[in-house]
Scaffold this motif. Structure first.
Motif, PDB file in Angstrom:
ATOM      1  N   LYS A  52      -6.121   2.565   2.778  1.00 39.24           N
ATOM      2  CA  LYS A  52      -5.196   3.386   2.001  1.00 39.24           C
ATOM      3  C   LYS A  52      -5.431   4.878   2.212  1.00 39.24           C
ATOM      4  O   LYS A  52      -4.483   5.664   2.165  1.00 39.24           O
ATOM      5  CB  LYS A  52      -5.297   3.051   0.520  1.00 39.24           C
ATOM      6  N   ILE A 111       0.943   4.188  -2.893  1.00 41.63           N
ATOM      7  CA  ILE A 111       0.689   5.592  -2.559  1.00 41.63           C
ATOM      8  C   ILE A 111       1.868   6.464  -2.992  1.00 41.63           C
ATOM      9  O   ILE A 111       1.684   7.520  -3.613  1.00 41.63           O
ATOM     10  CB  ILE A 111       0.406   5.753  -1.048  1.00 41.63           C
ATOM     11  N   ASN A 164       0.821  -1.207   0.000  1.00 43.90           N
ATOM     12  CA  ASN A 164       0.000   0.000   0.000  1.00 43.90           C
ATOM     13  C   ASN A 164       0.858   1.263   0.000  1.00 43.90           C
ATOM     14  O   ASN A 164       0.559   2.224  -0.701  1.00 43.90           O
ATOM     15  CB  ASN A 164      -0.968  -0.009   1.180  1.00 43.90           C
TER      16      ASN A 164
END
Length: 92
Positions: free
Chosen positions: A76, A24, A20
């Motif tokens: 997220k 990002i 994750n």
């Protein structure tokens, strides 16, 4: 920048968190090396930032690097929010 994601065994939540964080950072155009590891191996890694769940706050206290403690490694939106706050505080 070196980022370390940490969990108890190094292959469950830390790996999910690593994926994750990678996603990002890539979306934001930030360059960083992200590694997942278990709580017992943290000292063997060089990190500028550690991300882990709140359960690991006390065991990670001894390490003098920046830390972000999360409630959920799959959220997220929350992860991005915390990373954005961190980078804003660093002037990046």
């Amino acid at each position: 920048m070196n980022i370390l994601t940490v969990c108890g065994m190094g292959s469950g939540s830390s790996l999910i968190l690593k994926m994750n964080v990678d996603e990002i950072l890539e979306a934001e155009g930030r360059d960083a090396e992200v590694e997942a590891c278990d709580i017992g191996s943290v000292g063997a890694h060089s990190a500028d930032l550690i991300l882990a769940t709140r359960d690991f706050k006390d065991p990670l206290e001894e390490y003098s690097v920046d830390k972000i403690f999360l409630g959920n490694v799959v959220d997220k939106v929350a992860i991005k929010k915390e990373l954005d706050k961190y980078f804003e505080g660093k002037g990046n």
